[in-house]
Motif scaffolding. Structure first.
Motif, mmCIF file in Angstrom:
data_model
loop_
_atom_site.group_PDB
_atom_site.id
_atom_site.type_symbol
_atom_site.label_atom_id
_atom_site.label_comp_id
_atom_site.label_asym_id
_atom_site.label_seq_id
_atom_site.Cartn_x
_atom_site.Cartn_y
_atom_site.Cartn_z
ATOM 1 N N CYS A 16 0.835 -1.210 0.000
ATOM 2 C CA CYS A 16 0.000 0.000 0.000
ATOM 3 C C CYS A 16 0.860 1.246 0.000
ATOM 4 O O CYS A 16 0.590 2.209 -0.701
ATOM 5 C CB CYS A 16 -0.917 -0.003 1.229
ATOM 6 N N GLY A 17 1.932 1.198 0.817
ATOM 7 C CA GLY A 17 2.793 2.360 0.907
ATOM 8 C C GLY A 17 3.473 2.679 -0.402
ATOM 9 O O GLY A 17 3.759 3.826 -0.709
ATOM 10 N N SER A 18 3.743 1.664 -1.219
ATOM 11 C CA SER A 18 4.429 1.892 -2.482
ATOM 12 C C SER A 18 3.542 2.610 -3.490
ATOM 13 O O SER A 18 4.019 3.045 -4.522
ATOM 14 C CB SER A 18 4.901 0.558 -3.072
ATOM 15 N N ASN A 19 2.251 2.714 -3.211
ATOM 16 C CA ASN A 19 1.335 3.386 -4.123
ATOM 17 C C ASN A 19 1.213 4.876 -3.833
ATOM 18 O O ASN A 19 0.395 5.562 -4.443
ATOM 19 C CB ASN A 19 -0.056 2.739 -4.053
ATOM 20 N N THR A 20 1.964 5.353 -2.874
ATOM 21 C CA THR A 20 1.943 6.782 -2.550
ATOM 22 C C THR A 20 3.364 7.270 -2.296
ATOM 23 O O THR A 20 4.278 6.480 -2.052
ATOM 24 C CB THR A 20 1.099 7.060 -1.281
ATOM 25 N N PHE A 21 3.524 8.591 -2.367
ATOM 26 C CA PHE A 21 4.755 9.207 -1.878
ATOM 27 C C PHE A 21 4.421 10.596 -1.363
ATOM 28 O O PHE A 21 3.346 11.142 -1.665
ATOM 29 C CB PHE A 21 5.839 9.263 -2.969
ATOM 30 N N GLN A 22 5.299 11.143 -0.586
ATOM 31 C CA GLN A 22 5.104 12.477 -0.041
ATOM 32 C C GLN A 22 6.218 13.403 -0.486
ATOM 33 O O GLN A 22 7.381 13.006 -0.573
ATOM 34 C CB GLN A 22 5.064 12.452 1.494
ATOM 35 N N LYS A 34 1.804 3.408 -12.341
ATOM 36 C CA LYS A 34 3.233 3.684 -12.265
ATOM 37 C C LYS A 34 3.886 3.454 -13.615
ATOM 38 O O LYS A 34 3.682 2.412 -14.239
ATOM 39 C CB LYS A 34 3.897 2.793 -11.218
ATOM 40 N N GLY A 35 4.645 4.429 -14.052
ATOM 41 C CA GLY A 35 5.383 4.281 -15.290
ATOM 42 C C GLY A 35 6.781 3.771 -15.026
ATOM 43 O O GLY A 35 7.223 3.688 -13.878
ATOM 44 N N ASP A 36 7.480 3.441 -16.067
ATOM 45 C CA ASP A 36 8.865 2.971 -15.921
ATOM 46 C C ASP A 36 9.792 3.817 -16.783
ATOM 47 O O ASP A 36 10.813 3.348 -17.278
ATOM 48 C CB ASP A 36 8.981 1.493 -16.303
ATOM 49 N N GLY A 37 9.394 5.093 -16.983
ATOM 50 C CA GLY A 37 10.157 5.978 -17.852
ATOM 51 C C GLY A 37 11.204 6.786 -17.125
ATOM 52 O O GLY A 37 11.742 6.367 -16.099
ATOM 53 N N GLU A 38 11.441 7.990 -17.650
ATOM 54 C CA GLU A 38 12.515 8.845 -17.165
ATOM 55 C C GLU A 38 11.975 9.985 -16.310
ATOM 56 O O GLU A 38 10.848 10.445 -16.481
ATOM 57 C CB GLU A 38 13.289 9.427 -18.351
ATOM 58 N N SER A 39 12.813 10.449 -15.396
ATOM 59 C CA SER A 39 12.494 11.638 -14.613
ATOM 60 C C SER A 39 12.693 12.885 -15.465
ATOM 61 O O SER A 39 13.389 12.852 -16.485
ATOM 62 C CB SER A 39 13.401 11.706 -13.380
ATOM 63 N N PRO A 40 12.075 14.021 -15.061
ATOM 64 C CA PRO A 40 12.219 15.256 -15.853
ATOM 65 C C PRO A 40 13.671 15.686 -15.994
ATOM 66 O O PRO A 40 14.475 15.547 -15.078
ATOM 67 C CB PRO A 40 11.426 16.280 -15.037
ATOM 68 N N VAL A 41 13.984 16.201 -17.177
ATOM 69 C CA VAL A 41 15.298 16.774 -17.465
ATOM 70 C C VAL A 41 15.071 18.201 -17.935
ATOM 71 O O VAL A 41 14.214 18.445 -18.786
ATOM 72 C CB VAL A 41 16.032 15.961 -18.557
ATOM 73 N N LEU A 89 7.894 12.877 -10.688
ATOM 74 C CA LEU A 89 7.256 11.892 -11.556
ATOM 75 C C LEU A 89 8.202 11.360 -12.616
ATOM 76 O O LEU A 89 9.234 11.967 -12.917
ATOM 77 C CB LEU A 89 6.034 12.529 -12.232
ATOM 78 N N LYS A 90 7.814 10.228 -13.185
ATOM 79 C CA LYS A 90 8.517 9.642 -14.317
ATOM 80 C C LYS A 90 7.522 9.455 -15.464
ATOM 81 O O LYS A 90 6.314 9.322 -15.224
ATOM 82 C CB LYS A 90 9.135 8.296 -13.943
ATOM 83 N N THR A 91 8.028 9.458 -16.680
ATOM 84 C CA THR A 91 7.133 9.281 -17.819
ATOM 85 C C THR A 91 6.373 7.965 -17.669
ATOM 86 O O THR A 91 6.945 6.937 -17.317
ATOM 87 C CB THR A 91 7.902 9.298 -19.150
ATOM 88 N N GLY A 92 5.071 8.060 -17.924
ATOM 89 C CA GLY A 92 4.193 6.906 -17.742
ATOM 90 C C GLY A 92 3.429 6.944 -16.432
ATOM 91 O O GLY A 92 2.430 6.232 -16.274
ATOM 92 N N ASP A 93 3.889 7.763 -15.473
ATOM 93 C CA ASP A 93 3.178 7.888 -14.199
ATOM 94 C C ASP A 93 1.845 8.596 -14.384
ATOM 95 O O ASP A 93 1.726 9.553 -15.165
ATOM 96 C CB ASP A 93 4.002 8.703 -13.193
ATOM 97 N N SER A 94 0.847 8.122 -13.630
ATOM 98 C CA SER A 94 -0.441 8.817 -13.535
ATOM 99 C C SER A 94 -0.767 8.908 -12.050
ATOM 100 O O SER A 94 -0.758 7.884 -11.351
ATOM 101 C CB SER A 94 -1.523 8.045 -14.281
ATOM 102 N N VAL A 95 -1.009 10.119 -11.557
ATOM 103 C CA VAL A 95 -1.157 10.324 -10.116
ATOM 104 C C VAL A 95 -2.345 11.233 -9.808
ATOM 105 O O VAL A 95 -2.879 11.910 -10.694
ATOM 106 C CB VAL A 95 0.116 10.960 -9.513
ATOM 107 N N VAL A 130 3.057 12.140 -19.788
ATOM 108 C CA VAL A 130 2.897 11.441 -21.060
ATOM 109 C C VAL A 130 4.227 11.110 -21.727
ATOM 110 O O VAL A 130 4.475 9.986 -22.158
ATOM 111 C CB VAL A 130 2.017 12.270 -22.021
ATOM 112 N N ASP A 131 5.111 12.125 -21.803
ATOM 113 C CA ASP A 131 6.334 11.916 -22.590
ATOM 114 C C ASP A 131 7.321 13.034 -22.316
ATOM 115 O O ASP A 131 6.990 14.051 -21.700
ATOM 116 C CB ASP A 131 5.985 11.881 -24.091
ATOM 117 N N GLN A 132 8.546 12.818 -22.779
ATOM 118 C CA GLN A 132 9.588 13.842 -22.773
ATOM 119 C C GLN A 132 10.136 13.971 -24.183
ATOM 120 O O GLN A 132 10.430 12.969 -24.835
ATOM 121 C CB GLN A 132 10.739 13.439 -21.837
ATOM 122 N N LEU A 133 10.262 15.208 -24.664
ATOM 123 C CA LEU A 133 10.719 15.441 -26.030
ATOM 124 C C LEU A 133 11.847 16.463 -26.031
ATOM 125 O O LEU A 133 11.912 17.341 -25.160
ATOM 126 C CB LEU A 133 9.567 15.984 -26.892
#
Length: 300
Positions: A16-22, A34-41, A89-95, A130-133
């Protein structure tokens, strides 16, 4: 059995805890996916689909298309809690999460909070990364979407124009771009070329609608569009235009090359060759088809 039950409970709580963060400021963010993409650059353009509502469920924003944002995780300035969440967030995340109205408007938007929204009321967010371009990739995407939208719109405009011309018994010539035109006076047979400067007298209106501009003072007064500021700043005289160089709308760039010096014509300009989906002012609404009566007074 007690020990096994304790282990199972621990695993459930961990899951349950893994489904949230602060965030550092204490905002609880819940993952919808949860996505498996990249963090913002900071050098890339992050694309977010954002929806937020009031506590009562009134939609304040629900973007059909992903929004482009530049996110710099290393920025030391206080950009507000919304940006703090986005940096995590990482690409693919929905929160989903909530922020107080005062936090959102004062810290992030840096704008006055509407009187209808209490300072401590909760604004509910749903955000998908959604994505990073790259910047180049982003502008290529925008250009492609604009081309696709224009291709669809020219079909709509053509149907409207064909019907209008047929109903009014107008025999107009058509160019490959979709411009229609009627030469009403032949002039002296000399035509401007791309890059030439021409003097143009004109009056323009929305197809089968209101007039919005003219270079002729008498016509301006007659049609109720006389503008004192224009009279003082540039006057009501033939307009000097460099043609074929992208300095005026596409319909003029193309159409004025088809009218001989001293000649007159009516140009029927699809919205894709005019002001497109953005429109211009209160009369020229998005995707407006335009009709101009023009006279090429002189080719310089």
């Amino acid at each position: 059995m007690k020990k096994l039950g304790y282990i199972i409970l621990t695993l459930v709580l961990a899951a349950c805890g893994s489904n949230t963060f602060q965030t550092e400021a204490g905002t609880t963010v819940t993952y919808l996916q949860k996505g498996d993409g990249e963090s913002p650059v900071d050098s890339l353009v992050s694309m977010f689909r954002i929806k937020y509502t009031t506590e009562e469920g009134e939609v304040m924003m629900d973007a059909d298309e992903p929004m482009p944002l530049k996110i710099d995780p290393n920025n030391q300035m206080d950009q507000g809690e919304l940006f703090n969440v986005l940096t995590k967030l990482k690409t693919g995340d929905s929160v989903e999460f909530s922020l107080t109205a005062s936090e959102l408007f004062e810290k992030t938007f840096r704008a006055p909070r509407p009187d209808s929204i209490a300072a401590d009321s909760k604004i509910q967010f749903q955000i998908t990364y959604v994505d990073q371009l790259t910047e180049e990739g982003y502008y290529e995407m925008v250009a492609k979407k604009a081309e696709e939208a224009a291709a669809k719109q020219i079909v709509v405009d053509s149907e409207i124009l064909d019907k209008y011309l047929a109903e009014n018994g107008i025999d107009a010539q058509k160019t490959e771009s979709g411009l229609r035109y009627v030469i009403t006076e032949e002039g002296n047979g000399n035509f401007a070329e791309k890059g030439d400067t021409v003097l143009v007298d004109y009056i323009g209106k929305v197809l089968d609608g209101d007039y919005f501009d003219t270079s002729n003072e008498e016509l301006a007064r007659e049609k109720g569009i006389y503008n004192e500021r224009r009279a003082q700043q540039i006057g009501y005289d033939p307009l000097e235009v460099v043609v074929g160089q992208g300095r005026v709308i596409k319909g003029w760039d193309e159409g004025l090359l088809l009218v001989p010096e001293g000649g007159k014509a009516t140009l029927y300009i699809p919205s894709t060759l005019g002001y497109g989906s953005r429109g211009s002012g209160p009369i020229i609404q998005p995707n407006s088809i335009l009709e101009f009566d023009v006279e090429v007074v002189e080719i310089k």
